[in-house]
Write a protein that holds these residues in place. Sequence first.
Motif, PDB file in Angstrom:
ATOM      1  N   ALA A   1       4.645   4.934  -5.863  1.00 11.50           N
ATOM      2  CA  ALA A   1       4.849   4.493  -7.250  1.00 11.50           C
ATOM      3  C   ALA A   1       3.838   5.157  -8.179  1.00 11.50           C
ATOM      4  CB  ALA A   1       4.766   2.975  -7.355  1.00 11.50           C
ATOM      5  N   GLY A   2       2.602   5.275  -7.740  1.00 15.76           N
ATOM      6  CA  GLY A   2       1.584   5.905  -8.576  1.00 15.76           C
ATOM      7  C   GLY A   2       1.954   7.330  -8.945  1.00 15.76           C
TER       8      GLY A   2
ATOM      9  N   ASP B   1      10.998  -6.027   0.786  1.00 15.68           N
ATOM     10  CA  ASP B   1      10.688  -7.458   0.716  1.00 15.68           C
ATOM     11  C   ASP B   1       9.204  -7.743   0.915  1.00 15.68           C
ATOM     12  OD1 ASP B   1      10.495  -6.786   3.369  1.00 15.68           O
ATOM     13  OD2 ASP B   1      11.707  -8.452   4.097  1.00 15.68           O
ATOM     14  N   GLY B   2       8.370  -6.761   0.678  1.00 17.03           N
ATOM     15  CA  GLY B   2       6.930  -6.917   0.899  1.00 17.03           C
ATOM     16  C   GLY B   2       6.227  -7.803  -0.110  1.00 17.03           C
TER      17      GLY B   2
ATOM     18  N   ALA C   1       0.838  -1.208   0.000  1.00 15.42           N
ATOM     19  CA  ALA C   1       0.000   0.000   0.000  1.00 15.42           C
ATOM     20  C   ALA C   1       0.872   1.256   0.000  1.00 15.42           C
ATOM     21  CB  ALA C   1      -0.943  -0.004   1.197  1.00 15.42           C
ATOM     22  N   ALA C   2       1.935   1.265   0.791  1.00 15.18           N
ATOM     23  CA  ALA C   2       2.842   2.415   0.831  1.00 15.18           C
ATOM     24  C   ALA C   2       3.545   2.583  -0.516  1.00 15.18           C
ATOM     25  CB  ALA C   2       3.865   2.235   1.950  1.00 15.18           C
TER      26      ALA C   2
ATOM     27  N   GLN D   1      12.582   4.865  -7.467  1.00 18.10           N
ATOM     28  CA  GLN D   1      13.512   4.125  -6.617  1.00 18.10           C
ATOM     29  C   GLN D   1      13.143   4.268  -5.135  1.00 18.10           C
ATOM     30  OE1 GLN D   1      15.944   1.904  -7.669  1.00 18.10           O
ATOM     31  NE2 GLN D   1      14.788   2.262  -9.553  1.00 18.10           N
ATOM     32  N   GLU D   2      12.614   5.423  -4.761  1.00 18.82           N
ATOM     33  CA  GLU D   2      12.113   5.612  -3.399  1.00 18.82           C
ATOM     34  C   GLU D   2      10.927   4.677  -3.136  1.00 18.82           C
ATOM     35  OE1 GLU D   2      10.031   9.018  -0.559  1.00 18.82           O
ATOM     36  OE2 GLU D   2      10.850   9.605  -2.508  1.00 18.82           O
ATOM     37  N   ALA D   3      10.051   4.561  -4.112  1.00 14.90           N
ATOM     38  CA  ALA D   3       8.909   3.646  -3.974  1.00 14.90           C
ATOM     39  C   ALA D   3       9.388   2.208  -3.811  1.00 14.90           C
ATOM     40  CB  ALA D   3       7.984   3.775  -5.183  1.00 14.90           C
TER      41      ALA D   3
END
Length: 97
Positions: free
Chosen positions: A26-27, A84-85, A20-21, A76-78
């Motif tokens: 990413a969006g 590892d989610g 979710a984060a 890259q931050e996303a």
Amino acid sequence: MARGYWVSAYRTIADPEKLAAYNKLAGTAVKAAGGRLLARGSRVVAHDAGIAERTVLIEFDSFEQAVAAHASAAYQEALATLADGVERDFRIIEGLD
């Protein structure tokens, strides 16, 4: 000029909160890079060695734009948030003219 596509097939989702984060960051990163979300989490029918899990398809105006979007600091931050989610198969492919 051929379009570029991100194709993600999620094998497993170990941490829905990380996903979710990641989705939020990413969006925003994808949209800023000119990407258009075509499919996400829709119904999936898998064949052969496929896995019927979450699948995402994003379109860019060019293959180069798709590659650059993945390399961007915002994306890259996303990815760091996702960590590892999940386990997924992520590809950048060039479309046909």
